[in-house]
Design a protein around this motif. Structure first.
Motif, PDB file in Angstrom:
ATOM      1  N   ARG A   1      -3.335  18.051   2.320  1.00 37.49           N
ATOM      2  CA  ARG A   1      -3.555  17.247   1.115  1.00 37.49           C
ATOM      3  C   ARG A   1      -4.986  17.439   0.644  1.00 37.49           C
ATOM      4  O   ARG A   1      -5.889  17.720   1.422  1.00 37.49           O
ATOM      5  N   ARG A   2      -5.174  17.236  -0.663  1.00 35.76           N
ATOM      6  CA  ARG A   2      -6.509  17.364  -1.258  1.00 35.76           C
ATOM      7  C   ARG A   2      -7.281  16.060  -1.078  1.00 35.76           C
ATOM      8  O   ARG A   2      -6.747  14.965  -1.308  1.00 35.76           O
TER       9      ARG A   2
ATOM     10  N   ARG B   1       2.414  15.654  -7.693  1.00 35.35           N
ATOM     11  CA  ARG B   1       3.811  16.029  -7.966  1.00 35.35           C
ATOM     12  C   ARG B   1       4.199  17.308  -7.231  1.00 35.35           C
ATOM     13  O   ARG B   1       5.371  17.660  -7.180  1.00 35.35           O
ATOM     14  N   ARG B   2       3.193  17.999  -6.705  1.00 38.68           N
ATOM     15  CA  ARG B   2       3.493  19.217  -5.953  1.00 38.68           C
ATOM     16  C   ARG B   2       4.247  18.859  -4.677  1.00 38.68           C
ATOM     17  O   ARG B   2       3.963  17.837  -4.056  1.00 38.68           O
ATOM     18  N   PRO B   3       5.194  19.678  -4.251  1.00 45.28           N
ATOM     19  CA  PRO B   3       5.853  19.392  -2.982  1.00 45.28           C
ATOM     20  C   PRO B   3       4.858  19.529  -1.832  1.00 45.28           C
ATOM     21  O   PRO B   3       4.169  20.550  -1.727  1.00 45.28           O
ATOM     22  N   VAL B   4       4.740  18.498  -1.026  1.00 44.05           N
ATOM     23  CA  VAL B   4       3.834  18.529   0.126  1.00 44.05           C
ATOM     24  C   VAL B   4       4.575  18.015   1.354  1.00 44.05           C
ATOM     25  O   VAL B   4       5.437  17.145   1.253  1.00 44.05           O
ATOM     26  N   ALA B   5       4.225  18.553   2.504  1.00 48.99           N
ATOM     27  CA  ALA B   5       4.826  18.105   3.756  1.00 48.99           C
ATOM     28  C   ALA B   5       4.221  16.761   4.168  1.00 48.99           C
ATOM     29  O   ALA B   5       3.097  16.433   3.762  1.00 48.99           O
ATOM     30  N   PRO B   6       4.942  15.973   4.951  1.00 49.76           N
ATOM     31  CA  PRO B   6       4.362  14.723   5.448  1.00 49.76           C
ATOM     32  C   PRO B   6       3.045  14.979   6.189  1.00 49.76           C
ATOM     33  O   PRO B   6       2.886  15.992   6.872  1.00 49.76           O
TER      34      PRO B   6
ATOM     35  N   VAL C   1       0.857  -1.184   0.000  1.00 46.87           N
ATOM     36  CA  VAL C   1       0.000   0.000   0.000  1.00 46.87           C
ATOM     37  C   VAL C   1       0.897   1.239   0.000  1.00 46.87           C
ATOM     38  O   VAL C   1       1.960   1.252   0.628  1.00 46.87           O
ATOM     39  N   PRO C   2       0.511   2.307  -0.719  1.00 45.99           N
ATOM     40  CA  PRO C   2       1.379   3.481  -0.878  1.00 45.99           C
ATOM     41  C   PRO C   2       1.274   4.465   0.296  1.00 45.99           C
ATOM     42  O   PRO C   2       1.003   5.655   0.120  1.00 45.99           O
ATOM     43  N   ARG C   3       1.484   3.959   1.507  1.00 39.52           N
ATOM     44  CA  ARG C   3       1.507   4.768   2.728  1.00 39.52           C
ATOM     45  C   ARG C   3       1.819   3.818   3.874  1.00 39.52           C
ATOM     46  O   ARG C   3       1.816   2.594   3.681  1.00 39.52           O
ATOM     47  N   LEU C   4       2.067   4.345   5.044  1.00 36.58           N
ATOM     48  CA  LEU C   4       2.283   3.516   6.232  1.00 36.58           C
ATOM     49  C   LEU C   4       1.020   3.554   7.087  1.00 36.58           C
ATOM     50  O   LEU C   4       0.324   4.574   7.127  1.00 36.58           O
ATOM     51  N   VAL C   5       0.724   2.443   7.767  1.00 29.35           N
ATOM     52  CA  VAL C   5      -0.532   2.349   8.509  1.00 29.35           C
ATOM     53  C   VAL C   5      -0.322   1.731   9.885  1.00 29.35           C
ATOM     54  O   VAL C   5       0.660   1.030  10.134  1.00 29.35           O
ATOM     55  N   ALA C   6      -1.280   1.991  10.778  1.00 28.22           N
ATOM     56  CA  ALA C   6      -1.361   1.327  12.080  1.00 28.22           C
ATOM     57  C   ALA C   6      -2.818   1.386  12.531  1.00 28.22           C
ATOM     58  O   ALA C   6      -3.516   2.368  12.268  1.00 28.22           O
ATOM     59  N   TRP C   7      -3.281   0.333  13.206  1.00 30.28           N
ATOM     60  CA  TRP C   7      -4.666   0.247  13.679  1.00 30.28           C
ATOM     61  C   TRP C   7      -4.664   0.073  15.191  1.00 30.28           C
ATOM     62  O   TRP C   7      -4.049  -0.849  15.719  1.00 30.28           O
TER      63      TRP C   7
ATOM     64  N   GLY D   1       4.247  13.259  -1.511  1.00 27.63           N
ATOM     65  CA  GLY D   1       3.161  13.310  -2.472  1.00 27.63           C
ATOM     66  C   GLY D   1       2.923  12.023  -3.230  1.00 27.63           C
ATOM     67  O   GLY D   1       1.871  11.867  -3.873  1.00 27.63           O
ATOM     68  N   GLN D   2       3.867  11.088  -3.178  1.00 30.56           N
ATOM     69  CA  GLN D   2       3.666   9.810  -3.857  1.00 30.56           C
ATOM     70  C   GLN D   2       2.917   8.806  -2.983  1.00 30.56           C
ATOM     71  O   GLN D   2       2.496   7.756  -3.467  1.00 30.56           O
ATOM     72  N   ASP D   3       2.788   9.087  -1.702  1.00 32.13           N
ATOM     73  CA  ASP D   3       1.924   8.275  -0.849  1.00 32.13           C
ATOM     74  C   ASP D   3       0.487   8.715  -1.074  1.00 32.13           C
ATOM     75  O   ASP D   3       0.210   9.921  -1.215  1.00 32.13           O
TER      76      ASP D   3
END
Length: 197
Positions: free
Chosen positions: A139-140, A181-186, A54-60, A110-112
């Protein structure tokens, strides 16, 4: 009506965005602690015979009975940390409902991303309430009606904002956080929900 502020008017949806739900100092402190102390995972999903991370990190996290299945994965809850328990109490007071689990999504850049989906798993019940707290970068957040391809509404989710989706929203609408592709903060997103055992 959950709140006195102006709702987001979409047919068959019940959406409210509280842009300044928590102050900037709290949002910054919560973000730093959660990013550092969370045991992040990057699970894979099986699609068309292949496994994709998955294109992000997760925790439940959640109450002991709050196992949560989505994307073919079963997540057993980690026990509440003092900070997450504190945030949960405040979210519950805002929405007027018990919440027994929270999914943390960490978007490192931004790639996550998060693909189109509805939070309509059976264990969330018929009209689930999902309260989404945003910390860190903006983020949008896009919405489209089920069965259509066009984005019909977008929101900029800023740090400290709380988006509440309730009523029939998940029956009729999908949402995503697209790659950019825009620079975004974590960015860190905490989605609180009630899982029915």
């Amino acid at each position: 009506m959950l709140f006195a502020d102006a709702p987001i008017l979409l047919e068959h949806a019940e959406l409210r965005l509280l842009t300044d739900w928590c102050d900037a100092a709290s949002a910054e402190a919560w973000f730093a602690e959660l990013v550092e102390r969370t045991p992040w995972e990057q699970p894979s999903v099986h699609l068309h015979g292949r496994d994709y991370p998955v294109p992000r990190l997760v925790a439940w996290y959640g109450d002991p009975e709050a196992s949560y299945r989505y994307s073919g994965l079963v997540h057993e809850p980690l026990p509440w940390t003092p900070l997450l328990a504190q945030i949960r109490e405040r979210v519950q007071a805002t929405v007027g409902q018990r919440l027994n689990g929270v999914l943390l999504n960490y978007y490192r850049d931004g790639q996550d991303s998060m693909g189109w989906h509805s939070d309509d798993e059976p264990e969330l019940g018929r009209n689930p309430l999902v309260a989404s707290l945003n910390l860190g970068g903006t983020r949008r957040f896009d919405l489209r009606r089920k069965g259509r391809n066009a984005i019909e509404h977008s929101l900029e989710l800023t740090s400290g904002s709380l988006l509440v989706m309730a009523g029939a929203t998940q029956h009729y609408w999908q949402h995503q956080v697209a790659k950019t592709r825009r620079p975004v903060a974590p960015r860190l997103n905490l989605t609180f929900r009630l899982v029915h055992a």
